[in-house]
Design a protein around this motif. Sequence first.
Motif, PDB file in Angstrom:
ATOM      1  N   SER A   1      -4.529   0.253  -4.733  1.00 61.09           N
ATOM      2  CA  SER A   1      -3.488   0.581  -5.711  1.00 61.09           C
ATOM      3  C   SER A   1      -4.062   1.340  -6.901  1.00 61.09           C
ATOM      4  O   SER A   1      -3.419   2.258  -7.432  1.00 61.09           O
ATOM      5  CB  SER A   1      -2.784  -0.695  -6.184  1.00 61.09           C
TER       6      SER A   1
ATOM      7  N   LEU B   1       4.120   1.432  -8.347  1.00 60.40           N
ATOM      8  CA  LEU B   1       2.834   0.751  -8.563  1.00 60.40           C
ATOM      9  C   LEU B   1       2.938  -0.284  -9.685  1.00 60.40           C
ATOM     10  O   LEU B   1       2.319  -1.347  -9.610  1.00 60.40           O
ATOM     11  CB  LEU B   1       1.753   1.780  -8.899  1.00 60.40           C
TER      12      LEU B   1
ATOM     13  N   ARG C   1      -3.091   4.959  -8.036  1.00 65.04           N
ATOM     14  CA  ARG C   1      -2.668   5.142  -9.433  1.00 65.04           C
ATOM     15  C   ARG C   1      -3.419   6.325 -10.053  1.00 65.04           C
ATOM     16  O   ARG C   1      -2.835   7.135 -10.782  1.00 65.04           O
ATOM     17  CB  ARG C   1      -2.909   3.864 -10.231  1.00 65.04           C
TER      18      ARG C   1
ATOM     19  N   LEU D   1       3.267  -0.503  -2.460  1.00 62.78           N
ATOM     20  CA  LEU D   1       2.155   0.441  -2.359  1.00 62.78           C
ATOM     21  C   LEU D   1       2.526   1.610  -1.448  1.00 62.78           C
ATOM     22  O   LEU D   1       2.272   2.780  -1.775  1.00 62.78           O
ATOM     23  CB  LEU D   1       0.910  -0.274  -1.835  1.00 62.78           C
TER      24      LEU D   1
ATOM     25  N   MET E   1       4.045  -3.736  -8.650  1.00 61.02           N
ATOM     26  CA  MET E   1       3.106  -4.582  -7.915  1.00 61.02           C
ATOM     27  C   MET E   1       2.480  -5.617  -8.832  1.00 61.02           C
ATOM     28  O   MET E   1       2.138  -5.308  -9.976  1.00 61.02           O
ATOM     29  CB  MET E   1       2.003  -3.729  -7.284  1.00 61.02           C
TER      30      MET E   1
ATOM     31  N   TYR F   1      -3.959  -5.785  -3.795  1.00 65.89           N
ATOM     32  CA  TYR F   1      -4.552  -4.609  -3.155  1.00 65.89           C
ATOM     33  C   TYR F   1      -5.167  -3.700  -4.231  1.00 65.89           C
ATOM     34  O   TYR F   1      -4.908  -2.504  -4.271  1.00 65.89           O
ATOM     35  CB  TYR F   1      -3.502  -3.851  -2.346  1.00 65.89           C
TER      36      TYR F   1
END
Length: 216
Positions: free
Chosen positions: A163, A151, A167, A132, A154, A159
Amino acid sequence: MSFEAYDDYEQSERVQKWLRQNGLSIVVGIALGLVAIFGWQQWRNHKSGHQAEAAQVYQQIQNALLANKADAADAFIDQMYKDYADTTYAVFAASDRAQRQAQAKQWDKALASLSWAESHASDPQLKALTQLRMAQVELAQNKPADALAALDRMPAKSYEGLSQELRGDVLVKLGRPDDARQAYQAAKSAMGEDAPQSGALQTKIDDLAAAGKQGA
């Protein structure tokens, strides 16, 4: 001799014969078992001591930073990289260094520190947090495609509010307003209506809607 006594005698003879034939292997097996147990205990003691040493070095980093001795802190961090790279404290140290570098707008250095942290983080949530932060730095570098890739690394739901909002910011930069709106809405849903960031998210959603009307 009764059958019972004969059976006992025969069993005794069989046991003694088996011990004579296999006694060495039994002794060796017991010895190896003791070595394994001792080795495991030693490894655990070493691991515990190793972690304790890493914690002490990390505390020295914090003390140096509190004393405004950045060079000393960086020297301790380099020591962490060298001697304690397998500990979580080293990942913390790398992340702390990245934060200082980002505050100084040393984006490439911050990204290098975070890349080190990502590759050495064993805890999934800690790795996700590092990813992140990498996305934040890459967006600050005006590298939205790289930020989106970070991203995407992940795990889902990690989160999620933060996130998804990031994004959305990245997708705006990439000229994908519809996808950005979905990301902002997902962030708002994950955070909840009462979250402090909810109002700012709604403003971003409204701005995209206004921009869409103007472009229509």
